[in-house]
Design an enzyme around this catalytic site. Structure first.
Site, PDB file in Angstrom:
ATOM      1  N   CYS A 230      -3.230   1.554   5.976  1.00 21.46           N
ATOM      2  CA  CYS A 230      -3.625   0.641   7.457  1.00 21.46           C
ATOM      3  C   CYS A 230      -4.139   1.848   8.423  1.00 21.46           C
ATOM      4  O   CYS A 230      -4.864   1.174   9.385  1.00 21.46           O
ATOM      5  CB  CYS A 230      -2.451   0.133   7.875  1.00 21.46           C
TER       6      CYS A 230
ATOM      7  N   ASN B 103       0.729  -1.335  -0.092  1.00 19.50           N
ATOM      8  CA  ASN B 103      -0.125  -0.282  -0.302  1.00 19.50           C
ATOM      9  C   ASN B 103       0.900   1.198  -0.063  1.00 19.50           C
ATOM     10  O   ASN B 103       0.393   2.242  -0.765  1.00 19.50           O
ATOM     11  CB  ASN B 103      -1.048  -0.089   1.034  1.00 19.50           C
TER      12      ASN B 103
ATOM     13  N   GLU C   1       3.627  -5.805  12.228  1.00 18.92           N
ATOM     14  CA  GLU C   1       2.643  -4.585  12.291  1.00 18.92           C
ATOM     15  C   GLU C   1       1.389  -4.948  11.080  1.00 18.92           C
ATOM     16  O   GLU C   1       1.732  -5.167   9.969  1.00 18.92           O
ATOM     17  CB  GLU C   1       3.339  -3.372  11.516  1.00 18.92           C
TER      18      GLU C   1
ATOM     19  N   GLU D 203       7.284   0.154  15.714  1.00 17.40           N
ATOM     20  CA  GLU D 203       8.395   0.582  15.054  1.00 17.40           C
ATOM     21  C   GLU D 203       8.393   2.112  15.350  1.00 17.40           C
ATOM     22  O   GLU D 203       7.758   2.690  16.176  1.00 17.40           O
ATOM     23  CB  GLU D 203       8.155   0.554  13.638  1.00 17.40           C
TER      24      GLU D 203
HETATM   25  P1  NAD Z   1       0.135  -9.683   2.974  1.00 10.33           P
HETATM   26  O1  NAD Z   1       0.150 -10.047   4.271  1.00 10.33           O
HETATM   27  O2  NAD Z   1      -0.629 -10.349   2.004  1.00 10.33           O
HETATM   28  O3  NAD Z   1       1.560  -9.389   2.317  1.00 10.33           O
HETATM   29  C1  NAD Z   1       2.438  -8.522   3.203  1.00 10.33           C
HETATM   30  C2  NAD Z   1       4.085  -9.059   2.547  1.00 10.33           C
HETATM   31  O4  NAD Z   1       4.018 -10.335   3.029  1.00 10.33           O
HETATM   32  C3  NAD Z   1       4.071  -9.187   1.091  1.00 10.33           C
HETATM   33  O5  NAD Z   1       5.577  -8.755   0.737  1.00 10.33           O
HETATM   34  C4  NAD Z   1       3.873 -10.631   0.853  1.00 10.33           C
HETATM   35  O6  NAD Z   1       4.645 -11.221  -0.404  1.00 10.33           O
HETATM   36  C5  NAD Z   1       4.419 -11.456   2.183  1.00 10.33           C
HETATM   37  N1  NAD Z   1       4.030 -12.671   2.550  1.00 10.33           N
HETATM   38  C6  NAD Z   1       2.543 -12.966   2.238  1.00 10.33           C
HETATM   39  N2  NAD Z   1       2.659 -14.315   2.583  1.00 10.33           N
HETATM   40  C7  NAD Z   1       4.042 -14.524   3.279  1.00 10.33           C
HETATM   41  C8  NAD Z   1       4.443 -15.852   4.130  1.00 10.33           C
HETATM   42  N3  NAD Z   1       3.762 -16.909   4.123  1.00 10.33           N
HETATM   43  N4  NAD Z   1       5.863 -15.753   4.633  1.00 10.33           N
HETATM   44  C9  NAD Z   1       6.486 -14.493   4.431  1.00 10.33           C
HETATM   45  N5  NAD Z   1       6.144 -13.368   3.747  1.00 10.33           N
HETATM   46  C10 NAD Z   1       4.553 -13.387   3.221  1.00 10.33           C
HETATM   47  O7  NAD Z   1      -0.477  -7.984   2.916  1.00 10.33           O
HETATM   48  P2  NAD Z   1      -0.763  -6.877   1.705  1.00 10.33           P
HETATM   49  O8  NAD Z   1      -1.843  -7.524   1.060  1.00 10.33           O
HETATM   50  O9  NAD Z   1       0.642  -6.897   1.044  1.00 10.33           O
HETATM   51  O10 NAD Z   1      -0.994  -5.605   2.513  1.00 10.33           O
HETATM   52  C11 NAD Z   1      -2.202  -5.330   3.018  1.00 10.33           C
HETATM   53  C12 NAD Z   1      -2.253  -5.473   4.706  1.00 10.33           C
HETATM   54  O11 NAD Z   1      -1.071  -4.868   5.116  1.00 10.33           O
HETATM   55  C13 NAD Z   1      -3.481  -4.974   5.182  1.00 10.33           C
HETATM   56  O12 NAD Z   1      -3.943  -5.834   6.091  1.00 10.33           O
HETATM   57  C14 NAD Z   1      -2.994  -3.652   5.901  1.00 10.33           C
HETATM   58  O13 NAD Z   1      -3.680  -3.234   7.067  1.00 10.33           O
HETATM   59  C15 NAD Z   1      -1.601  -4.077   6.275  1.00 10.33           C
HETATM   60  N6  NAD Z   1      -0.749  -2.775   6.717  1.00 10.33           N
HETATM   61  C16 NAD Z   1      -0.476  -2.818   7.816  1.00 10.33           C
HETATM   62  C17 NAD Z   1       0.311  -1.782   8.260  1.00 10.33           C
HETATM   63  C18 NAD Z   1       0.563  -1.304   9.737  1.00 10.33           C
HETATM   64  O14 NAD Z   1       1.817  -0.672   9.947  1.00 10.33           O
HETATM   65  N7  NAD Z   1       0.060  -2.159  10.848  1.00 10.33           N
HETATM   66  C19 NAD Z   1       0.709  -0.902   7.260  1.00 10.33           C
HETATM   67  C20 NAD Z   1       0.479  -1.083   6.015  1.00 10.33           C
HETATM   68  C21 NAD Z   1      -0.464  -2.221   5.750  1.00 10.33           C
END
Ligand code: NAD
Length: 480
Positions: free
Chosen positions: A282, A150, A248, A461
């Site tokens: 997020c 995002n 996060e 963080e």
């Molecule tokens: P996602 O969990 O699908 O993927 C995030 C990252 O993790 C990607 O690089 C993905 O390739 C990797 N990943 C996926 N499966 C994995 C595994 N089994 N092992 C290791 N890595 C793996 O999330 P997304 O769809 O990319 O992002 C959206 C989500 O991120 C939303 O839920 C949003 O709220 C959250 N988010 C949280 C914050 C925060 O600071 N809390 C900030 C931004 C986004």
């Protein structure tokens, strides 16, 4: 078709498998480049390069490490326009947003930690006349950093900058949905003069390259930002290996608007906190609770403004919103709009796709959507949608506002609008969220702790919290 490369041991390299994944441009819905489909063999190469580079990097004088990070920050500044265009093309966000928020923040993340590490100090405790304790904080080894789509470069740099500043070496994976600016960063790292192997970027799918990083025995800590279910999976893998973990995760943030708020400011900021980056931050507020005495006035003004928002070409400065990031995500968000209707919600504005012309006719555009009439316990109000969809609900008093705000399993961020300072304090004390904004939203000071409670994550963080995460504390007690 342009092929991205991994950055391993100081060089740009192809994936071992020779396989690639399609990279889509959300504005057009078309493939425009190819991403290395890395697997455990690429990760093995990256981790072994990082391991080899670690002794020298971790023992390097802090000032020298700091200078390299600052050089990278300067290079981001010099390439700001190009990086912003790349971010917009890769993610679908308006280019003005990438230019004013994403890329400046990535620049600032490196500059901030380049400076912070020079001021990072540890404690000493005098226990008695003849006993002194002192604490050392030393780097740990190879850090694994995994980030989402995002805010691609913004969140990627938010992890790798403190990890590197603290003296760790890094193996990082950006999201396979938006890998382009991390690839461009690897080119800038070469120019900045990072020693070989200090910083490695491996592209690929989460379940393959991401999982291989988390599973690798020589990766001693994992900093992850992404969805809650992915976070749970990562925790299950990393916890039995006693890795340090920073998670996060997702959010479902409440906006609580009291009748005594500054109405115009609350309205203007809530438009932004609902739909900035197509609602894909997020920290966006997706549940808007409004005190009953101003409910209708706020609702009508809000819906009027939302219906005027321009959804269009991300390259145009006139577009308030661009495209959603991917076809699956677009379908997911539309699915939630259908669910909201099934659950009895009324769509006040939006809820429909936007069809643009010509090259953009296959892009993933959605009208910003406002829904009312739903119970706080329904799925629409409990699950993270992560798109341009918000719900409105009235409340009668402070107690009810607090109950509604705390009614989900998430606890990332919250926003409170009131001019009553005592009420603001009472709410801020009791609201279950790692971040509380009062009469503002997304005002960030990089020194403050950033992160969520409940299902929104573990750890914090930012500032010293990040440097503490990426170091190991050791206490030495001396009797003399
Ligand atoms: P996602 O969990 O699908 O993927 C995030 C990252 O993790 C990607 O690089 C993905 O390739 C990797 N990943 C996926 N499966 C994995 C595994 N089994 N092992 C290791 N890595 C793996 O999330 P997304 O769809 O990319 O992002 C959206 C989500 O991120 C939303 O839920 C949003 O709220 C959250 N988010 C949280 C914050 C925060 O600071 N809390 C900030 C931004 C986004």
């Amino acid at each position: 078709m342009f092929k991205l490369k991994n950055y391993i041991n100081g060089e740009l390299v192809d994936p071992v498998s020779g396989e690639y994944i399609d990279n889509y441009q959300p504005a057009t819905g078309k493939v425009y480049s190819l991403i290395p489909r890395s697997n455990e063999r690429d990760v093995e190469q990256a981790v072994s390069a990082a391991k080899e580079a670690y002794p020298k990097w971790s023992s390097m004088r802090t000032e020298k490490r700091s200078k390299i990070l600052q050089r990278l920050s300067d290079l981001i500044e010099q390439n700001l326009d190009e990086l912003a265009l790349a971010e917009s093309k890769d993610n679908g966000k308006p280019v003005w947003l990438a230019k004013s928020v994403d890329i400046p923040r990535a620049r600032d993340n490196f500059a901030f930690f380049a400076s912070a590490i020079k001021h990072f100090a540890s404690e000493s405790h005098r226990t008695s006349d003849s006993i002194i304790n002192f604490t050392t904080r030393t780097p740990i080894g190879v850090a694994g950093c995994v980030s989402p789509w995002n805010l691609p470069l913004y969140l990627f740099s938010w992890k790798v900058a403190p990890a590197l500043a603290a003296g760790n070496t890094v193996v990082a994976k950006p999201s396979e949905v938006t890998p382009m600016t991390a690839y461009k960063l690897s080119e800038l790292c070469i120019e900045a003069g990072f020693p070989k192997g200090v910083f490695n970027i491996v592209h690929g799918l989460g379940g393959e390259a991401g999982n291989a990083i988390v599973e690798h025995k020589d990766v001693k800590m994992v900093s992850f930002t992404g969805g809650t279910s992915t976070g749970a999976h990562i925790a299950r893998t990393a916890a039995p290996m006693f890795k340090k973990l920073s998670l996060e995760l997702g959010g479902k943030n409440p906006n609580v608007i009291f009748a005594d708020c500054d109405f115009d400011k609350a309205l203007k900021t809530t438009l932004n906190s609902s739909f900035a980056n197509q609602g894909q931050i997020c920290l966006c507020g997706s549940r808007i609770y409004i005190e009953r005495s101003i409910y209708e006035k706020f609702r009508d003004a809000f819906v009027h403004e939302v219906s005027q928002m321009v959804v269009g070409d991300p390259m145009s400065d006139q577009s308030r919103m661009g495209a959603l990031v991917s076809k699956p995500h677009f379908e997911k968000v539309k699915g939630y709009i259908e669910l909201a209707k099934e659950e009895g919600g009324t769509i006040l504005t939006g809820g429909v796709e936007v069809k643009l012309e010509g090259e953009l006719s296959e892009g993933w555009y959605l009208r910003p959507t406002v829904i009312e009439g739903l119970h706080e316990q329904c799925r629409t109000n409990q699950e993270e949608i992560f798109g341009p969809v918000v719900t409105l609900q009235p409340f009668d008093n402070e107690e009810e506002a607090l109950r509604l705000a705390n009614s989900t399993g998430y606890g990332l961020a919250s926003t409170i609008w009131t001019q009553d300072i005592s009420k603001a304090h009472r709410m801020a004390d009791k609201i279950e969220a790692g971040i509380v904004w009062v009469n503002c939203w997304l005002v960030r000071d990089l020194r403050t702790p950033f992160g969520g409670m409940k299902n929104s994550g573990v750890g914090r963080e930012g500032g010293w919290e990040a440097l503490k995460f990426f170091t190991e504390a050791k206490n030495v007690c001396i009797k003399y």
